[in-house]
Design a protein around this motif. Sequence first.
Motif, PDB file in Angstrom:
ATOM      1  N   LEU A  58      31.965-102.654  64.497  1.00 31.85           N
ATOM      2  CA  LEU A  58      33.316-102.080  64.482  1.00 31.85           C
ATOM      3  C   LEU A  58      34.339-102.945  65.220  1.00 31.85           C
ATOM      4  O   LEU A  58      35.534-102.696  65.114  1.00 31.85           O
ATOM      5  CB  LEU A  58      33.306-100.670  65.089  1.00 31.85           C
ATOM      6  N   ARG A  59      33.898-103.953  65.947  1.00 31.35           N
ATOM      7  CA  ARG A  59      34.841-104.795  66.699  1.00 31.35           C
ATOM      8  C   ARG A  59      35.806-105.544  65.794  1.00 31.35           C
ATOM      9  O   ARG A  59      36.924-105.844  66.184  1.00 31.35           O
ATOM     10  CB  ARG A  59      34.080-105.779  67.577  1.00 31.35           C
ATOM     11  N   ALA A  60      35.415-105.842  64.582  1.00 30.14           N
ATOM     12  CA  ALA A  60      36.299-106.540  63.641  1.00 30.14           C
ATOM     13  C   ALA A  60      37.506-105.683  63.273  1.00 30.14           C
ATOM     14  O   ALA A  60      38.540-106.195  62.866  1.00 30.14           O
ATOM     15  CB  ALA A  60      35.536-106.924  62.382  1.00 30.14           C
ATOM     16  N   PHE A  61      37.384-104.366  63.431  1.00 31.83           N
ATOM     17  CA  PHE A  61      38.467-103.434  63.097  1.00 31.83           C
ATOM     18  C   PHE A  61      39.221-102.971  64.336  1.00 31.83           C
ATOM     19  O   PHE A  61      40.047-102.074  64.252  1.00 31.83           O
ATOM     20  CB  PHE A  61      37.893-102.188  62.401  1.00 31.83           C
ATOM     21  N   ASP A 107      34.873-101.194  53.611  1.00 27.57           N
ATOM     22  CA  ASP A 107      34.386-102.056  54.689  1.00 27.57           C
ATOM     23  C   ASP A 107      34.185-101.255  55.970  1.00 27.57           C
ATOM     24  O   ASP A 107      33.241-101.495  56.722  1.00 27.57           O
ATOM     25  CB  ASP A 107      35.362-103.202  54.938  1.00 27.57           C
ATOM     26  N   LEU A 108      35.071-100.296  56.222  1.00 30.06           N
ATOM     27  CA  LEU A 108      34.949 -99.469  57.409  1.00 30.06           C
ATOM     28  C   LEU A 108      33.714 -98.569  57.319  1.00 30.06           C
ATOM     29  O   LEU A 108      32.991 -98.397  58.300  1.00 30.06           O
ATOM     30  CB  LEU A 108      36.218 -98.631  57.605  1.00 30.06           C
ATOM     31  N   ARG A 109      33.448 -98.001  56.141  1.00 31.91           N
ATOM     32  CA  ARG A 109      32.236 -97.189  55.953  1.00 31.91           C
ATOM     33  C   ARG A 109      30.985 -98.025  56.200  1.00 31.91           C
ATOM     34  O   ARG A 109      30.038 -97.576  56.843  1.00 31.91           O
ATOM     35  CB  ARG A 109      32.196 -96.608  54.537  1.00 31.91           C
ATOM     36  N   LEU A 110      30.970 -99.230  55.665  1.00 38.62           N
ATOM     37  CA  LEU A 110      29.830-100.114  55.842  1.00 38.62           C
ATOM     38  C   LEU A 110      29.635-100.447  57.325  1.00 38.62           C
ATOM     39  O   LEU A 110      28.513-100.408  57.834  1.00 38.62           O
ATOM     40  CB  LEU A 110      30.009-101.387  55.019  1.00 38.62           C
ATOM     41  N   ALA A 111      30.714-100.761  58.023  1.00 36.46           N
ATOM     42  CA  ALA A 111      30.630-101.073  59.457  1.00 36.46           C
ATOM     43  C   ALA A 111      30.138 -99.864  60.252  1.00 36.46           C
ATOM     44  O   ALA A 111      29.359-100.014  61.195  1.00 36.46           O
ATOM     45  CB  ALA A 111      31.990-101.529  59.980  1.00 36.46           C
ATOM     46  N   LEU A 112      30.540 -98.670  59.864  1.00 42.18           N
ATOM     47  CA  LEU A 112      30.099 -97.459  60.557  1.00 42.18           C
ATOM     48  C   LEU A 112      28.602 -97.228  60.331  1.00 42.18           C
ATOM     49  O   LEU A 112      27.868 -96.890  61.258  1.00 42.18           O
ATOM     50  CB  LEU A 112      30.919 -96.268  60.074  1.00 42.18           C
TER      51      LEU A 112
END
Length: 155
Positions: A58-61, A107-112
């Motif tokens: 999640l750091r990328a977001f 992308d956020l779902r994947l990161a989560l």
Amino acid sequence: MRKRAWWILPLAGAAAIGVHRARSVPSGDDRAHDRWLTVTVNRPAEEVRPGGQLPPPLRAFDERIEVDVRPAPGARGTELAVRLKQPPGGARTSLPGRLAGQDPRQDLRLALRETKALLEAGEVLHPDTPPTTRETPGGKLVGLLVRRSGGEGVL
């Protein structure tokens, strides 16, 4: 002829229900940016966000998301919720945009999901590639479905 007609009736009924549901859902969902994406992690809150730092996926977001960490109901770990601060554009969140992989929520779902796996298992597990030594029609279908579910998390 009569035997063939029996399977057509349930198929037609299912199609009618699908059309009705598709028409009853508003086409322009203006609440999409307000939705929180949430996972329950089987870890205490101190391990989910140690020192106020986000987990690596999640750091990328970091600057683009809001994060909420709270105890899960029934003392079953911690709920980790995230959402985008700025809503994505309508063309990117439309069905063609989602199928093309342009929706930033994918992308956020994947990161989560990767965050949950990393916190609970210590690593992000991926399926072996290729799963078989020769391509079969069933394998091609499964491969298509797996690729499709990668961005949304559902088939």
